[in-house]
Structures are given as structure tokens and as C-alpha cells.
Design an enzyme around this catalytic site. Structure first.
Site, short mmCIF file in Angstrom:
data_model
loop_
_atom_site.label_atom_id
_atom_site.label_comp_id
_atom_site.label_asym_id
_atom_site.label_seq_id
_atom_site.Cartn_x
_atom_site.Cartn_y
_atom_site.Cartn_z
N SER A 414 -3.56 0.55 0.94
CA SER A 414 -4.12 1.42 1.98
C SER A 414 -4.33 0.64 3.28
CB SER A 414 -5.46 1.96 1.46
OG SER A 414 -5.84 3.10 2.15
N CYS A 417 -8.17 -2.60 8.33
CA CYS A 417 -8.39 -3.47 9.49
C CYS A 417 -8.81 -4.85 9.02
CB CYS A 417 -9.56 -2.93 10.32
SG CYS A 417 -9.07 -1.66 11.45
N GLN A 492 0.63 2.05 10.69
CA GLN A 492 -0.36 3.07 11.04
C GLN A 492 -0.79 2.84 12.48
OE1 GLN A 492 -4.63 3.04 9.97
NE2 GLN A 492 -4.27 4.94 8.82
N TYR A 574 -11.85 8.92 14.54
CA TYR A 574 -11.20 8.30 15.70
C TYR A 574 -10.63 9.40 16.61
CZ TYR A 574 -12.12 4.14 13.02
OH TYR A 574 -12.78 3.16 12.33
N ARG A 622 -2.83 10.67 8.44
CA ARG A 622 -4.07 10.51 7.65
C ARG A 622 -5.12 11.45 8.23
NH1 ARG A 622 -7.46 5.42 5.12
NH2 ARG A 622 -5.96 5.77 3.47
C1 LIG Z 1 -11.98 -3.54 5.25
C2 LIG Z 1 -11.47 -2.15 5.39
C3 LIG Z 1 -10.75 -1.78 6.52
C4 LIG Z 1 -10.23 -0.49 6.66
N1 LIG Z 1 -9.45 -0.17 7.72
C5 LIG Z 1 -8.80 1.01 7.78
C6 LIG Z 1 -7.82 1.29 8.75
O1 LIG Z 1 -7.50 0.46 9.57
N2 LIG Z 1 -7.23 2.49 8.76
C7 LIG Z 1 -7.54 3.45 7.83
O2 LIG Z 1 -6.98 4.52 7.87
N3 LIG Z 1 -8.45 3.20 6.89
C8 LIG Z 1 -9.06 2.00 6.81
N4 LIG Z 1 -9.94 1.73 5.79
C9 LIG Z 1 -10.17 2.75 4.77
C10 LIG Z 1 -9.27 2.50 3.56
O3 LIG Z 1 -7.90 2.61 3.88
C11 LIG Z 1 -9.60 3.47 2.42
O4 LIG Z 1 -9.34 4.78 2.86
C12 LIG Z 1 -11.03 3.36 1.94
O5 LIG Z 1 -11.45 2.01 1.87
C13 LIG Z 1 -11.22 3.99 0.56
O6 LIG Z 1 -10.37 3.39 -0.38
P1 LIG Z 1 -10.88 2.34 -1.49
O7 LIG Z 1 -11.96 3.03 -2.26
O8 LIG Z 1 -9.67 2.04 -2.32
O9 LIG Z 1 -11.41 1.13 -0.77
C14 LIG Z 1 -10.48 0.46 5.65
C15 LIG Z 1 -11.22 0.09 4.54
C16 LIG Z 1 -11.69 -1.19 4.38
C17 LIG Z 1 -12.45 -1.55 3.12
#
Ligand SMILES: Cc1cc2nc3c(=O)[nH]c(=O)nc-3n(C[C@H](O)[C@H](O)[C@H](O)COP(=O)(O)O)c2cc1C
Ligand SMILES: Cc1cc2nc3c(=O)[nH]c(=O)nc-3n(C[C@H](O)[C@H](O)[C@H](O)COP(=O)(O)OP(=O)(O)OC[C@H]3O[C@@H](n4cnc5c(N)ncnc54)[C@H](O)[C@@H]3O)c2cc1C
Length: 787
Positions: A414, A417, A492, A574, A622
Site C-alpha cells: 500500500s 509516505c 500514486q 487531501y 483511492r
Molecule cells: C507510514 C504510513 C504512511 C502512509 N502514507 C500513505 C500515502 O502516502 N498514501 C496513501 O494513500 N495512504 C498512506 N497510508 C495509508 C496506508 O496506505 C493504508 O491505507 C493504511 O495504513 C491502512 O492499512 P494497514 O492497516 O495495512 O496499515 C500510510 C500509512 C502509513 C502507516
């Protein structure tokens, strides 16, 4: 000590029994408005696990209960002319009246004073009791009297259901789904004693109204149900017992105790009957409360505090499952296009407690059927030839093609950042981070949100795609991924909007920078945190032109870098997300107001990018499928949003949720956003990617095979383990699967071989242990005697 129990249902009687048994000197009084032999409904089910808890709590009543239950292992699902069987479910049915009578006798033997046919005069009348237990069921007066303290809420669900009976023999628990001119009707039926069954029939409110049945017209209901489900019921007449068509109330309380009064069972919380856990919850509440009172014999208030502290998490877990389960039955139409094997798997896994691996343990043939069915579907869609003797892999390891891009498995890294770019330029950190995840086996990986302009960044550490240096750095990463792995890489892009100019992820997230802030823009001038955030400038049409063109320019650079896919970030509050949400978009022009208006600018940006993005390469969006805020976007809006993007050539919806505004109140849980991916996929007919608290290969298999998502994105699990997919592959290989859809880098082959050996050994050892120590089974001998 004196304990007053208001309500003599299963939970009230059981608590009275336990407390009297362990504290014989305590005066235990139960007041019950019904006669001892009054009961509504027919039977109830209890799982093996609950029976084991009952056995531990009170062997005497357990033995009597066990001697009276009908035990079954099989579930039969009737669906579109097919009957599918699965085994290993381990449930027991008992007549509700029998259960109550056993508990009534046991209570009397122990010296509990039960006053039947007595209306409770109200909590205030129990002033002399040390402990007052409110177990007066779903319409609890105790709860309503002390509503200011318990803060109850009741959410009435949409489906209509009725509790009925029939004298017939069923081979096991029976689900049946039948469609007629009024709608789809669901039958849940089980025997609670030989030759006698409980039936719960449910349908949507629309179908119920279309049928013309009256809420309290028992005779017409019985005749109607007998006609619809005549085949399943072997033509037996349908029996009624105050069988009125109701709508399920989901009751929740912010607190379960106040002073020396405590709520138990349905009075405190309800669990939809489709997971058969209402009585389980109620009886286990009683066991837990008894444990707490025993540990605090002289201090009922401390006991109640401890009880609630210990019990809430477990009760929440069960009620959450029940709430997830009921959504399936409210939306059977959504699954109606599915073939029987997939429908049955979606039904079994509806609460997400029963998963792919969990079902394998119950009945391996079900999973073999799912695997084979799935492999055939994929082969057809992907135009692959299957050898006659093919062994189907777990669904996670099957390819998916979107336009000209094929990903070799269903796992996605996924977007995440990293907050450490230099002036938007990815650094060595990014090179290693993305490189190691690419060789970790996932089929697809997204970049973090890569910003389309300096002032589009969330933080000073965000990556960008607006300078030549950015292009070169991303190109190097993409090249590595393509040369050294089979992973596909998606870019993305996004604009931070009102959440821009904020601190790094590990600092105070979403809070403005201590210094060096840049001006921010948004559809409406609403600060994210009203106290501290910058007020964004409301965008003009000129701003929109600029932002659209910035997205297009970034997409062009993405093409030059060689990215396989492009995703537009329209989630998490955003810029483009804040156009979509009515919480953040308060415009009065053609870009605000109705959903059609709110979609206008995001669609324009998408369309402009789609026009220049190569036709052979897919694009995704997204979204936040719900804002988790009253008045915000809901799943129904998300369906319309997905439809609008699909019409413009969007290939995949990446289904996230929330983060729109600090007022968002998400309901977390494992795979908690997958339900939105499921709805969008099945109602819109577009591929979806589920994300959010998906942490295991088992969950990926469950979501993919049940038709809830086409891809599963894992974010945090990939931070902890870049090789998530390779590790999962090793586990499946140790189970005997020959896998395609996963590639170890050749440099790591010796590590792969060692891991396979270790996994195989661990599995063999576990199997040996299991062979020695048999899992606890209920007293089947007693059960069989009863049947
Ligand atoms: C450190 C970090 C950075 C993230 N940065 C983004 C991002 O740049 N773009 C985005 O769409 N989601 C971002 N997310 C959200 C994740 O893509 C994901 O949707 C969210 O963490 C839930 O998934 P998980 O339970 O597997 O962590 C970020 C999540 C984390 C933990
Ligand atoms: C259609 C349907 C099917 C179900 N199937 C299952 C199943 O298969 N498995 C399962 O585990 N659960 C099932 N349940 C749920 C189950 O019936 C309840 O969750 C369970 O009975 C809760 O127990 P309780 O003791 O908390 O409440 P109740 O059983 O409702 O008992 C409360 C008691 O308090 C008494 N009372 C209320 N007010 C007063 C008053 N003012 N004065 C005196 N007495 C009062 C009532 O008469 C009643 O006897 C089902 C429910 C429904 C509706």
C-alpha cells in the site's frame, strides 16, 4: 449479602445459580414477569466453545443441558438450485424452554428465590440489595430508567425477520436463499431436538412490504414460509409462537454499570441472531460477572468496575462480528450474481471470524472446491490453460490483469509516505525501501503519495513529481523494480489541500509546521484543526486549472519513469478528497452541493490524466468510502463515486476510508474497510483493492476468494516484513502447494530452500502434537444419546 436479579431469562438465572452456588449464604432473589413455562421462540444454538465454558462454570447444569441438545456438524446451503455441504462446524441446538427449565430447576435446588409472574416494580424498589442485576432483555426497563448513566443507543436494522418452528428432520444447520416475485428470502433453520426445528426467516423491508404480509399475521406468515421453503422443510407445516415480523435492534451502552446496578445480556448489548451468539453472550456475561463478584466479595462496586473492564473487549468483539454478519443478510442481492461455491464461501466468511484457513480446519474439501473453482475462473479470465491434473493454488497466488498490466499475485504494498525526501527528491532510503519491498514478492507496489507541486506536499519530507531531479530518482527506482523483480509498480500522485504544510509522520501529524509554512488551498476555507491549522484559501477556477495541469504534468513524468500504473489520491481528506466530501466542500458553485457537483473537479482531473496516460496501462483512484461522520459521505455515495470514475476509464477503486476531518469516528476491526470494497465491487462491477488491517495471507485469501476484493493492499505489515508474500508462499509450500505467482530473487534461493525446510518441519511437528493432544470436544456421547 443480598443480590436482586431483575429478569429470569438465561442470563439472569445463570448468574443467580453461579452466585448461590459459590456464596450459599447470599440471599439471591429473581423476579420474572413470565410464567416458568412461558417461552417465546423455539430453540437456540450454542457452540462447542460456549458449552466448554458452561461446563467449567457449573458441571451440574451443563450435564443436563448437554443431555438435551441436538448436536450437528454440517451446514447445508441451498442456493440457486444447488445444495452445498460443509462440515466441522460443531454446534448444538436446544429448545429454549428446556434450557430455561433446566436453569429454573437448578436455581430452585440451590435455594434461589424466583418469583414468576411478577412485574418488577423498578430499580428504586431494590434499595436494600447490595447488588442489582438488570437482565431484563432487549427492552430493558432498568437500562431505560438509568439511561442517563448507561447512555444507551438503539439502531434499528432494515431487514425484517420472524422466528418460527417446524416439525421435521433436517440433516444439519440449513441456510436457504430463494427469490420470488417479492424479493429474496433467507431461511436459517436448525433442529433443537430430533424432529423439531427453529426457523428464522428474513427478507428486506421492501420484499416484506411487497409480499403484503401483516406484521402480526401469523397464519399468513406460516403459509407463506411453508410455500417458499416447502422443499427444505419436507412439506412440514410451519408453526408460530408470537411470530411477528420484527426489525433487529442493535443496542449499545456507553456504560454497563452505575453504582451497584449492572446490566447483563441483551439488556446491555445485542448480537444479531445470525451468528447465534445472543444466549452465548448473555451466559458468558453471567460467568464473567460472577468471577468479578467472587474476586471482590465485599465490594460490589469494585466488582462491577472490574467486570466491565474485563468483559467489554470480548463482548465488543462478538457484537462487531454479529454486526458484520447481519450486513451480509441485508445485502444478499449484492452476492446474487455469484456462483454457488463463491456465494457459499462469502456466506461462511461473512462475519470475518470464519476465514479461509479456519474453514480448511473445519472441512478441507470446502477449501479444495474453492481453490479449484477459483483457479478455473482465473484461468478463464486470464486465458490460461490448466492441465487436467492441476493443483489449484490458494487464491492469493493467482494473477490479475488490468488492461495491459498483469500482477502475479493479489498482494499489494500500500502507498506509504516515508517523510524523508529532500526537496521532493526520493533518496537512497527510498531506493532501498522500494527495492526491498519489490523483491519481497508482492504482485504490485504503490509509491507513497507523490505530490504534484511544492505547495501540494503534505510535509517537507514528501516526495514530488515536478522537478527533473524527481524524474531521475524515480526512474532509478522503477528500473530496479523492473530489472530485479516481477513486482509491478504504481505511482500514486496527489495534492494535500488543507492537510498540507504539516509536520512529518512521526512528529505531530496533521499539525502545521513550527516554521516555514507555505500557503494552502482547498475547496472551502475550512481549517483541519480549527484551533491550530492554517485556514486554506478557497480555490478559484484558475487554481483548479493549475492543479489539474500539475496532475497531468506529474502523470507525464510518471510515463517517462516507466511506472506500470497510475493512482490518483482522492482519500484521507487531501485536496481531491475534500472536493468529494460534503464535510469539507461547502462551495455554492457548480463544484459544491450535490454529489454530482462535488465530483466535477476530481473527475476533470482524472479525465485529463486518463487522456495522456497510456491506454495499455491501468489507472486507479483511492477514495475514502465513508467519512465516518454523520452528514458525510457514506458507502452509498462511494458506490456512486466509483460508478462515475469507472465511466471515465478507471480500472480499480482503492477503497480506504475516513481521515476526512478530526470528527471522523471509524469503527476499527480486522479487515474493517473490506466491506466497502465488497459493496463497490459487487454493486458497480469494478475491480477493487481492499486495505486496512489486513495482516495475514489467510485474510487475503478470504477477501479475494469470497469476491470482496480483487487485490489486497497491506501497509504496516509491509513495514514490519518486506517479504510478507515470500513468507506466506513458504508456509503454503510447506502445506504441499506448488505455487506460481511468487518469485524469489535467485540471489536468495538458498534462503528460500532453508525456509521451506524449516516451515515443513514446523508443520510436521505441529501435526504430530495435534495427533497426541486431541482438541477438546463436547460430550458427544451424551449428545448422541439425546439424538
Ligand atoms: C507510514 C504510513 C504512511 C502512509 N502514507 C500513505 C500515502 O502516502 N498514501 C496513501 O494513500 N495512504 C498512506 N497510508 C495509508 C496506508 O496506505 C493504508 O491505507 C493504511 O495504513 C491502512 O492499512 P494497514 O492497516 O495495512 O496499515 C500510510 C500509512 C502509513 C502507516
Ligand atoms: C429470532 C431470534 C433467534 C435467536 N436465536 C438465538 C440463537 O440461536 N442462539 C443464541 O444464543 N441466541 C439467540 N437469540 C438471542 C437470545 O434469545 C437472547 O440473546 C437471549 O435470550 C438473551 O438472554 P437474556 O437473559 O439477556 O434476555 P432474555 O432472554 O430476553 O430474558 C429477559 C427476561 O427478563 C424478563 N423481564 C423483562 N422485563 C421484566 C420486568 N419488568 N419484570 C420482570 N421480568 C422482566 C423477561 O420476561 C425475560 O424472561 C435469538 C434471538 C432472536 C430474536
Amino acid at each position: 449479602m443480598r443480590v436482586d436479579v431483575i429478569g429470569g431469562g438465561p442470563a439472569g438465572l445463570y448468574f443467580a445459580i453461579l452466585i448461590k452456588q459459590s456464596h450459599p449464604g447470599t440471599a439471591v432473589n429473581v423476579v420474572e414477569r413470565n410464567r416458568a413455562d412461558d417461552t417465546f421462540g423455539f430453540g437456540i444454538v450454542l457452540s462447542d466453545e460456549t458449552l466448554a465454558n458452561l461446563r467449567r462454570a457449573d458441571e451440574t447444569s451443563y450435564r443436563e443441558i448437554a443431555a438435551n441438545f441436538a448436536y450437528w456438524d454440517d451446514i447445508y446451503t441451498h442456493y440457486r438450485g444447488r445444495v452445498l455441504k460443509s462440515s466441522g462446524h460443531g454446534f448444538s441446538g436446544i429448545r429454549r424452554l428446556t434450557l430455561l427449565q433446566i436453569l429454573q430447576r437448578r436455581a430452585a435446588d440451590l435455594g434461589v428465590r424466583v418469583r414468576y409472574q411478577t412485574e418488577d416494580p423498578g430499580v428504586a424498589a431494590h434499595g436494600e440489595a447490595d447488588l442489582i442485576v438488570g437482565v431484563d432483555g432487549i427492552s430493558s426497563r432498568v437500562r431505560e430508567t438509568l439511561a442517563a448513566h448507561f447512555k444507551p443507543t438503539t439502531e434499528t436494522r432494515s431487514n425484517r425477520f420472524v422466528w418460527l418452528g417446524a416439525k421435521t428432520t433436517l440433516p444439519g444447520f440449513t441456510y436457504s436463499f430463494r427469490e420470488n416475485e417479492h424479493g429474496i428470502w433467507n431461511l436459517h433453520a436448525y433442529m433443537y431436538t430430533q424432529g423439531e426445528c427453529t426457523l428464522v426467516v428474513e427478507t428486506t423491508d421492501e420484499a416484506f412490504k411487497a409480499s403484503g404480509l401483516g406484521v402480526e399475521d401469523e397464519a399468513a406468515t406460516a403459509a407463506y414460509v411453508a410455500k417458499v421453503f416447502g422443499e427444505e422443510l419436507n412439506g412440514a407445516p410451519v408453526l408460530t409462537n408470537r411470530s411477528f415480523w420484527r426489525q433487529f435492534p442493535v443496542v449499545r451502552c456507553a456504560a454497563w454499570h452505575h453504582d451497584n446496578v449492572v446490566l447483563l445480556g441483551d439488556a446491555a448489548h445485542t448480537a444479531h441472531w445470525s451468528i447465534g451468539s445472543g444466549t452465548k453472550l448473555a451466559l458468558e456475561d453471567a460467568i464473567a460477572l460472577h468471577g468479578a463478584v467472587t474476586r471482590h466479595p465485599r465490594d460490589p462496586r469494585a466488582a462491577l468496575e472490574a467486570y466491565e473492564g474485563e468483559r467489554r473487549a470480548e463482548a465488543d468483539r462478538i457484537t462487531h462480528s454479529a454486526n458484520t454478519s447481519l450486513v451480509f443478510f441485508e445485502n444478499v442481492r449484492r452476492f446474487w450474481h455469484m456462483e454457488p461455491i463463491q456465494f457459499n464461501f462469502a456466506l461462511m466468511s461473512r462475519s470475518k471470524q470464519v476465514t479461509y484457513e479456519n474453514l480448511r480446519k473445519r472441512d478441507a474439501t470446502v477449501i479444495e472446491d474453492v481453490d479449484r473453482w477459483w483457479a478455473r475462473q482465473v484461468a478463464e479470465a486470464e486465458r490460461l490453460r490448466l492441465p487436467a491434473d492441476f493443483v489449484a493454488p490458494p487464491p492469493m497466488f493467482s494473477p490479475l490483469t488490468l488492461r495491459g498490466m498483469t500482477v502475479m499475485n493479489r498482494v499489494v504494498v500500500s502507498p506509504m509516505c516515508q517523510y524523508c525526501a529532500e526537496d521532493g527528491t526520493p533518496t537512497d532510503w527510498h531506493f532501498v525501501h522500494y527495492g526491498s519491498r519489490a523483491v519481497g514478492g508482492a504482485g504490485l507496489m504503490f509509491t507513497e503519495m507523490t505530490c504534484v507541486a511544492p505547495d501540494a506536499r503534505i510535509s517537507p519530507g514528501c516526495t514530488g513529481m515536478y522537478k527533473p531531479e524527481h524524474l531521475a530518482a524515480w526512474q532509478r527506482i522503477v528500473q530496479f523494480v523492473h530489472v530485479h523483480s516481477d513486482c509491478r509498480i504504481g505511482l500514486q500522485i496527489g495534492h494535500s489541500g488543507r492537510k498540507g504544510s504539516t509536520q512529518l509522520g512521526w512528529e505531530e501529524m496533521d499539525q502545521p509546521l513550527a516554521k516555514g509554512n507555505w500557503p494552502i488551498v482547498a475547496p472551502s476555507p475550512l481549517p483541519y484543526y480549527p484551533e491550530v491549522s492554517q485556514v486554506p484559501r478557497e480555490m478559484t477556477r484558475q487554481d483548479m486549472d493549475r492543479v489539474r495541469d500539475q496532475h497531468v504534468a506529474a502523470a507525464r513524468m510518471g510515463i517517462e519513469c516507466g511506472f506500470d500504473m497510475l493512482e490518483l489520491h482522492m482519500a484521507h481528506g487531501y485536496l481531491l478528497a475534500s472536493f468529494l466530501s460534503p464535510i469539507t466542500n461547502r462551495r455554492r458553485d457548480e463544484y459544491g452541493g450535490s454529489l454530482e457537483n462535488r465530483l466535477r473537479f476530481p473527475l476533470e482531473v482524472f479525465d485529463a490524466c486518463r487522456r495522456i496516460w497510456p491506454a495499455a496501462k491501468p489507472m486507479s483512484v483511492r477514495i475514502s468510502a465513508t467519512d465516518w461522520i454523520p452528514g458525510g459521505n457514506t458507502a452509498e455515495d462511494a458506490v456512486e463515486i466509483a460508478r462515475a470514475f469507472r465511466a471515465l476509464g478507471c480500472d480499480l477503486i482503492d477503497v480506504s476510508s475516513g481521515q476526512t476531518d478530526p470528527a471522523s469516528r471509524p469503527v476499527y476491526g480486522r479487515m474493517y474497510q473490506a466491506t466497502f470494497a465488497e459493496q463497490i465491487r459487487n454493486e458497480v462491477g469494478i475491480a477493487t483493492m481492499a486495505v486496512g488491517a489486513i495482516t495475514t495471507a489467510d485474510q487475503v485469501n478470504t477477501l479475494v476468494a469470497s469476491g470482496r476484493a480483487d487485490l489486497c493492499a497491506l501497509a504496516r505489515p509491509h513495514l514490519a516484513d518486506p517479504y510478507f508474500t515470500l513468507h506466506a508462499a513458504a508456509q503454503y509450500q510447506a502445506m504441499g502447494y506448488a505455487l506460481q505467482g511468487v518469485a524469489w530473487p535467485k540471489q536468495y534461493w538458498s534462503g528460500r530452500d532453508q525456509l521451506y525446510t524449516l516451515e515443513r518441519r514446523a508443520r510436521e511437528e505441529a501435526e504430530q502434537k495435534l495427533g497426541q493432544v486431541k482438541p477438546p470436544k463436547p460430550d458427544v456421547a451424551i449428545a448422541q444419546r439425546a439424538a
